[in-house]
Motif scaffolding. Structure first.
Motif, PDB file in Angstrom:
ATOM      1  N   THR A 113      55.203  48.544  34.149  1.00  0.00           N
ATOM      2  CA  THR A 113      55.748  48.284  35.488  1.00  0.00           C
ATOM      3  C   THR A 113      54.588  48.053  36.446  1.00  0.00           C
ATOM      4  O   THR A 113      53.413  48.229  36.080  1.00  0.00           O
ATOM      5  N   LYS A 114      54.945  47.670  37.664  1.00  0.00           N
ATOM      6  CA  LYS A 114      53.881  47.422  38.646  1.00  0.00           C
ATOM      7  C   LYS A 114      53.180  48.714  39.070  1.00  0.00           C
ATOM      8  O   LYS A 114      52.122  48.679  39.691  1.00  0.00           O
ATOM      9  N   TYR A 115      53.763  49.868  38.698  1.00  0.00           N
ATOM     10  CA  TYR A 115      53.136  51.148  39.013  1.00  0.00           C
ATOM     11  C   TYR A 115      52.385  51.730  37.816  1.00  0.00           C
ATOM     12  O   TYR A 115      51.886  52.849  37.898  1.00  0.00           O
ATOM     13  N   THR A 116      52.322  50.985  36.718  1.00  0.00           N
ATOM     14  CA  THR A 116      51.549  51.453  35.571  1.00  0.00           C
ATOM     15  C   THR A 116      50.061  51.403  35.918  1.00  0.00           C
ATOM     16  O   THR A 116      49.559  50.375  36.377  1.00  0.00           O
ATOM     17  N   GLN A 117      49.378  52.511  35.694  1.00  0.00           N
ATOM     18  CA  GLN A 117      47.956  52.562  36.016  1.00  0.00           C
ATOM     19  C   GLN A 117      47.183  51.522  35.205  1.00  0.00           C
ATOM     20  O   GLN A 117      47.545  51.181  34.077  1.00  0.00           O
ATOM     21  N   PHE A 118      46.097  51.009  35.809  1.00  0.00           N
ATOM     22  CA  PHE A 118      45.300  49.992  35.122  1.00  0.00           C
ATOM     23  C   PHE A 118      44.804  50.495  33.760  1.00  0.00           C
ATOM     24  O   PHE A 118      44.771  49.754  32.782  1.00  0.00           O
ATOM     25  N   LYS A 119      44.408  51.760  33.714  1.00  0.00           N
ATOM     26  CA  LYS A 119      43.840  52.288  32.475  1.00  0.00           C
ATOM     27  C   LYS A 119      44.877  52.381  31.360  1.00  0.00           C
ATOM     28  O   LYS A 119      44.513  52.494  30.185  1.00  0.00           O
ATOM     29  N   GLU A 120      46.170  52.344  31.689  1.00  0.00           N
ATOM     30  CA  GLU A 120      47.224  52.412  30.685  1.00  0.00           C
ATOM     31  C   GLU A 120      47.695  51.030  30.253  1.00  0.00           C
ATOM     32  O   GLU A 120      48.565  50.907  29.400  1.00  0.00           O
ATOM     33  N   ARG A 121      47.151  49.987  30.830  1.00  0.00           N
ATOM     34  CA  ARG A 121      47.499  48.622  30.447  1.00  0.00           C
ATOM     35  C   ARG A 121      46.573  48.158  29.330  1.00  0.00           C
ATOM     36  O   ARG A 121      45.531  48.781  29.059  1.00  0.00           O
ATOM     37  N   PRO A 122      46.939  47.040  28.659  1.00  0.00           N
ATOM     38  CA  PRO A 122      46.054  46.527  27.597  1.00  0.00           C
ATOM     39  C   PRO A 122      44.636  46.266  28.098  1.00  0.00           C
ATOM     40  O   PRO A 122      43.670  46.478  27.378  1.00  0.00           O
ATOM     41  N   ARG A 123      44.518  45.792  29.314  1.00  0.00           N
ATOM     42  CA  ARG A 123      43.204  45.587  29.937  1.00  0.00           C
ATOM     43  C   ARG A 123      43.246  46.176  31.347  1.00  0.00           C
ATOM     44  O   ARG A 123      44.276  46.134  32.013  1.00  0.00           O
ATOM     45  N   ASP A 124      42.115  46.703  31.769  1.00  0.00           N
ATOM     46  CA  ASP A 124      42.018  47.342  33.078  1.00  0.00           C
ATOM     47  C   ASP A 124      41.908  46.254  34.143  1.00  0.00           C
ATOM     48  O   ASP A 124      40.824  45.938  34.627  1.00  0.00           O
TER      49      ASP A 124
END
Length: 595
Positions: free
Chosen positions: A99-110
């Protein structure tokens, strides 16, 4: 991604297939067999209430293809799920749901955009399920890993420089607030702070790096940062050109508008229209301000051109923010990257223009203060020189008297003679003072004779007769209460004088001398109003407004308005006023209880 594309490729909309669904429970197994269509993709994607599925087929260029990165260039997706299928397999691998509130560090790329790695030397079919609360097409771009890393680093460096410069300018303006204590600097600082908050919300950088522990704060800022930006902008404009001095009701209108805007944002904005940029209500005050400033610049006083340039780019940035969140322009929406970053350019130009304008205003204020100081220094030097001359003269006289006394003290006769001489000297000085007083009285008599005889008297001569507004007030008071003072509230007859008029001893009601007279709403010095009445009287109503306004240094329209009041009063009391009368004060007396 051949040599022509230099390691990156923007996927055109006509190469993307699309499927819309009203069923939020459909999964990848239900959808992979559905028919994806290219038709009307842009129109379908604008419907914020639907779940959108997008299918993209990506082929490797050759066996030496390096790792690629698929980037979805939108940071405001409510939710997204991504599935990969390599080499035409029917099974899809779930990459993740974000989601748009997912932290950058939890995404495939920061990274602030959603990015996904594609394996080396492999064809891949990508199916993307996403939902957006307000419509705008997504932009899909494929980059090689090296190009993406270089682009990402460069983008964040530029953003860092942008926010860093913005913060320094904000700090500088807060320092200017503490130095000048001017409202427009304070409101301009709040306006810049609102722009920083709005930009951080747009990029999601604020939620990712600053207030990452407060998701509810981010939602609150999404909804309310536009209103904060608009309110601070209006306050800045109002204080910069001092609109409230020209429009008395502007504060009431502004207060009511803010209430309506807040109610609209609370109760009318729906999930399909998540931000108030979509509402025409948001742009009404901007249009009104722009039209008013055009009128004010043309007919009242020209605005600083740098201020006008800054205002123009503020309007451009607001328009870009609106087009980014709603489909005002299909062309801009399909090339959203240009739309997104052009707002930063507008903001930079706006800051530069407003800063130059404020700096020029600062220089103007500084020059005015310096001029006042110089005039004060000149005045003090003149007073000091006058006092020094008087002291020298008096010292010389005392020295002469001392020498005379020393010489005449040798004998009693000489002492008596010296006393006699001193008495003569004092008598001589008194005679000189008497003569000077007579000259001053003669000067005043001459001025009064000019006035009573109908001879024209200049404003400089008139100021000798009435040197201050207080003298004018005393004359009005003597005419207004020449019979007896009576309080309009309690009819009491006892009073005490105060700075604002006469205070009734019985009910403490204060009545100004000029209340219920023709002078009660005069916004310029009373001395000048008296002279206008004298001017109209001495010229028998045949008044040269331009000459009169230049002589007493007031605006033409102000002078014209008061002259008309005087003429109206003369017409109303023409039987009581004689232009050949030697007492022009009767004209002032007729203005009491003026309507």
């Amino acid at each position: 991604m051949d040599q022509k594309h230099r390691g990156e490729f923007l996927i055109p909309i006509d190469r993307i297939t699309h499927y819309s669904s009203q069923n939020p429970n459909e999964g990848i197994e239900d959808v992979k067999s559905k028919e994806f269509s290219k038709s009307s993709y842009y129109e379908k994607i604008k419907k914020g209430s639907e779940i959108h599925w997008v299918k993209i087929n990506i082929k490797a260029e050759d066996s030496k293809s390096k790792k690629r990165v698929l980037e979805l260039m939108a940071s405001n997706i409510d939710s997204i799920s991504v599935y990969f299928s390599y080499d035409n397999e029917q099974n899809y691998e779930w990459i993740g749901t974000y989601t748009k509130y997912t932290q950058f560090k939890e995404r495939p790329r920061d990274h602030k955009n959603f990015t996904f790695d594609i394996k080396d030397n492999a064809d891949v079919t990508v199916i993307i399920r996403y939902y957006k609360s307000y419509g705008r097409t997504l932009i899909y771009k494929i980059r090689s890993e090296n190009v993406f890393n270089a682009y990402s680093n460069k983008e964040y460096c530029i953003l860092g420089i942008f926010y860093g410069l913005f913060s320094m300018i904000l700090l500088y303006n807060f320092l200017m607030v503490t130095y000048f204590k001017e409202k427009f600097y304070f409101y301009y600082s709040l306006f810049l702070l609102s722009f920083i908050i709005t930009s951080l919300v747009r990029d999601r950088l604020g939620y990712q790096y600053i207030w990452y522990s407060f998701e509810s704060l981010n939602i609150y800022l999404i909804n309310w940062s536009p209103i904060l930006l608009l309110v601070t902008f209006i306050l800045f404009i109002k204080s910069y050109i001092k609109i409230e001095k020209r429009l008395k009701r502007i504060k009431l209108y502004f207060f009511l508008y803010v209430i309506v805007l807040c109610l609209w944002n609370n109760f009318v904005i729906t999930p399909q229209h998540l931000v108030i940029w979509n509402s025409l209500l948001f742009y009404i005050p901007l249009i009104a301000i722009f039209l008013y400033l055009v009128y004010w610049s043309v007919f009242v006083n020209s605005l600083d051109r740098y201020f006008c340039i800054g205002l123009f780019f503020v309007m451009c940035s607001f328009y870009i923010l609106g087009t980014e969140s709603n489909s005002f322009s299909g062309v801009i929406n399909e090339s959203g990257i240009i739309n997104h970053y052009s707002s930063y350019l507008c903001i930079v130009i706006m800051i530069i223009s407003f800063s130059i304008s404020l700096f020029k205003k600062f220089n103007t204020i500084k020059v005015q203060e310096q001029k006042v100081q110089e005039d004060l220094i000149i005045f003090l030097k003149e007073k000091e020189q006058t006092i020094s001359q008087e002291v020298e003269v008096r010292t010389q006289e005392i020295e002469e008297q001392k020498q005379i006394i020393v010489k005449k003290n040798e004998s009693l006769e000489n002492a008596i003679q010296q006393v006699f001489h001193q008495a003569e000297e004092i008598r001589r000085i008194n005679n000189l003072l008497t003569e000077k007083n007579k000259l001053l009285e003669a000067d005043n008599v001459d001025i009064k004779e000019k006035m009573s005889s109908g001879s024209y008297m200049s404003f400089d001569d008139f100021k000798k007769l009435y040197p201050q507004d207080e003298n004018c007030r005393q004359l009005v008071a003597s005419l207004k209460w020449e019979n007896k003072y009576q309080c309009p509230k309690c009819s009491g007859h006892f009073f005490t004088n105060s700075d604002k008029g006469r205070r009734c001893k019985k009910c403490n009601y204060i009545e100004s001398e000029i209340v219920n007279t023709i002078f009660s709403r005069v916004r310029f010095p009373l001395q000048k109003a008296f002279y206008i009445m004298y001017y109209v009287f001495i010229h028998k109503g045949d008044v040269n407004i331009k000459q009169l306004s230049d002589e007493i240094d007031i605006r033409y329209n102000t002078c014209l308005s008061f002259v008309r009041k005087v003429k109206t009063n003369i017409d109303k009391h023409q039987n009581e006023i004689n232009y050949y009368d030697d007492d022009w004060k009767k004209l002032i007396k007729t203005t009491i209880d003026f309507n």
